[in-house]
Design a protein around this motif. Structure first.
Motif, short mmCIF file in Angstrom:
data_model
loop_
_atom_site.label_atom_id
_atom_site.label_comp_id
_atom_site.label_asym_id
_atom_site.label_seq_id
_atom_site.Cartn_x
_atom_site.Cartn_y
_atom_site.Cartn_z
N GLU A 169 0.83 -1.21 0.00
CA GLU A 169 0.00 0.00 0.00
C GLU A 169 0.86 1.26 0.00
OE1 GLU A 169 -3.33 2.34 -0.13
OE2 GLU A 169 -3.23 0.16 -0.30
N ILE A 170 1.86 1.30 0.85
CA ILE A 170 2.69 2.50 0.98
C ILE A 170 3.44 2.80 -0.33
CG2 ILE A 170 4.72 3.48 2.14
CD1 ILE A 170 3.84 1.95 4.66
N PHE A 171 4.02 1.76 -0.93
CA PHE A 171 4.84 1.94 -2.13
C PHE A 171 4.11 1.49 -3.39
CE2 PHE A 171 7.80 1.15 1.42
CZ PHE A 171 8.53 2.32 1.39
N ARG A 172 2.79 1.58 -3.39
CA ARG A 172 1.97 1.00 -4.46
C ARG A 172 2.42 1.44 -5.86
NH1 ARG A 172 -4.11 2.21 -3.62
NH2 ARG A 172 -3.21 4.30 -3.61
N ASP A 173 2.57 2.74 -6.07
CA ASP A 173 2.90 3.24 -7.41
C ASP A 173 4.30 2.80 -7.84
OD1 ASP A 173 0.44 4.45 -7.51
OD2 ASP A 173 1.18 6.41 -6.84
#
Length: 320
Positions: A169-173
């Motif tokens: 979620e935090i590093f999704r992109d």
């Protein structure tokens, strides 16, 4: 390298609520305030006189009642786990995780997955946390327990699952971009191996093969496939035949264009895994990398074509 740093612990004893007070009031915690009455008059004055001391503890519903939380934890007879999730300052700033509310939304969005990883029914999952705005590594302290003291069990796999859920979620992109590059790199490894094998087969047909080791190995594999009864794919082969296929794949991996593509795939895989794990992964031989079973089956198909062509030619000579 961007990653979420995670630490895990387990609290024993009757004064576990003290840990909740510690994380909620220690220096550097971001303070939260419970909602105050919206009306004027005696109610507001009473609230101001009796409101709890400021602290930074929050839960799924927002700012938590520290005293009630401490009382619940102290009276809990089951296990209580502690977690610390930390980011580098530059990552927290870039991705918007520099306050308690952003972390609360993150935990709230994934509390079902976290509960499942800890073998706790989501309806019984209880947690509280506090955000500490440390200079280099802003982080949260989290406490988890179950409403049913008999529930809850955390394994190494569960720990990795929890960390992966939050990292995704935090590093999704960033992860999406890396996964796309890795998928492209996978295709390049597969295609390079297929093209190299096709070229070697053509050279074998002309008698001018520049890779005599692979040529001999393919002839041996073709003979072994003649005795195989059943579906001719890697998963159905006997161990000696699989070993022969593996040996050919590892020779293919030495072909310069294949080696270059496989090294690039390994580098992308390393970069992805650093988001989840602290220890570097082992670079396995191409034959032992499970993702590339398609290359093994390609080798088997080519060996089978080689066998069929060979025996068709011999049959024609016998008829003559």
């Amino acid at each position: 390298m961007a990653q979420i740093i995670a630490k895990f612990g387990y609290l024993k004893g009757k004064s576990r609520g003290g840990y909740a007070k510690y994380i909620a009031t220690r220096e550097g915690v971001e303070l939260t305030e419970p909602p105050c009455p919206s009306h004027d008059g005696n109610g507001y004055l009473e609230y101001m006189a009796e409101r709890p001391r400021s602290h930074g503890l929050f839960s799924a519903d927002g700012p938590a009642d520290l005293e009630k939380t401490m009382e619940e934890i102290n009276g809990h007879t089951g296990p209580v786990w502690t977690f610390v999730y930390s980011l580098k300052r530059e990552d927290a700033h870039r991705l918007g995780y520099e306050n308690s509310e952003s972390w609360r939304r993150l935990l709230l969005a994934h509390q079902t997955e976290l509960a499942t990883a800890m073998k706790i029914p989501p309806s019984s999952f209880r947690w509280c946390a506090a955000f500490h705005d440390e200079k280099h590594h802003p982080h949260i302290h989290m406490m988890v327990w179950s409403a049913d003291p008999k529930q809850g069990y955390l394994t190494e796999q569960g720990i990795e699952t929890m960390r992966s859920q939050l990292s995704n979620e935090i590093f999704r992109d960033e992860l999406l971009s890396l996964y796309q590059k890795k998928d492209l790199s996978y295709s390049q490894v597969r295609d390079a191996a297929t093209e190299a094998m096709g070229r070697l087969i053509r050279e074998m047909e002309t008698g001018l093969c520049h890779s005599p080791v692979i040529a001999e190995q393919m002839e041996t594999l073709a003979g072994m496939l003649e005795d195989h009864k059943g579906k001719k794919v890697y998963g159905y082969l006997k161990k000696p035949v699989k070993a022969q296929v593996d040996a050919i794949v590892d020779e293919l991996a030495k072909v310069p264009e294949v080696a270059e593509c496989y090294e690039q795939w390994n580098q992308l895989r390393d970069e992805l895994e650093r988001y989840y794990k602290d220890t570097p992964r082992e670079h396995l031989p191409l034959s032992q990398q499970k993702e590339f079973k398609a290359i093994k089956n390609m080798v088997i198909r080519e060996a089978e074509h080689l066998r069929m062509n060979k025996f068709s030619f011999e049959d024609e000579e016998m008829q003559d």
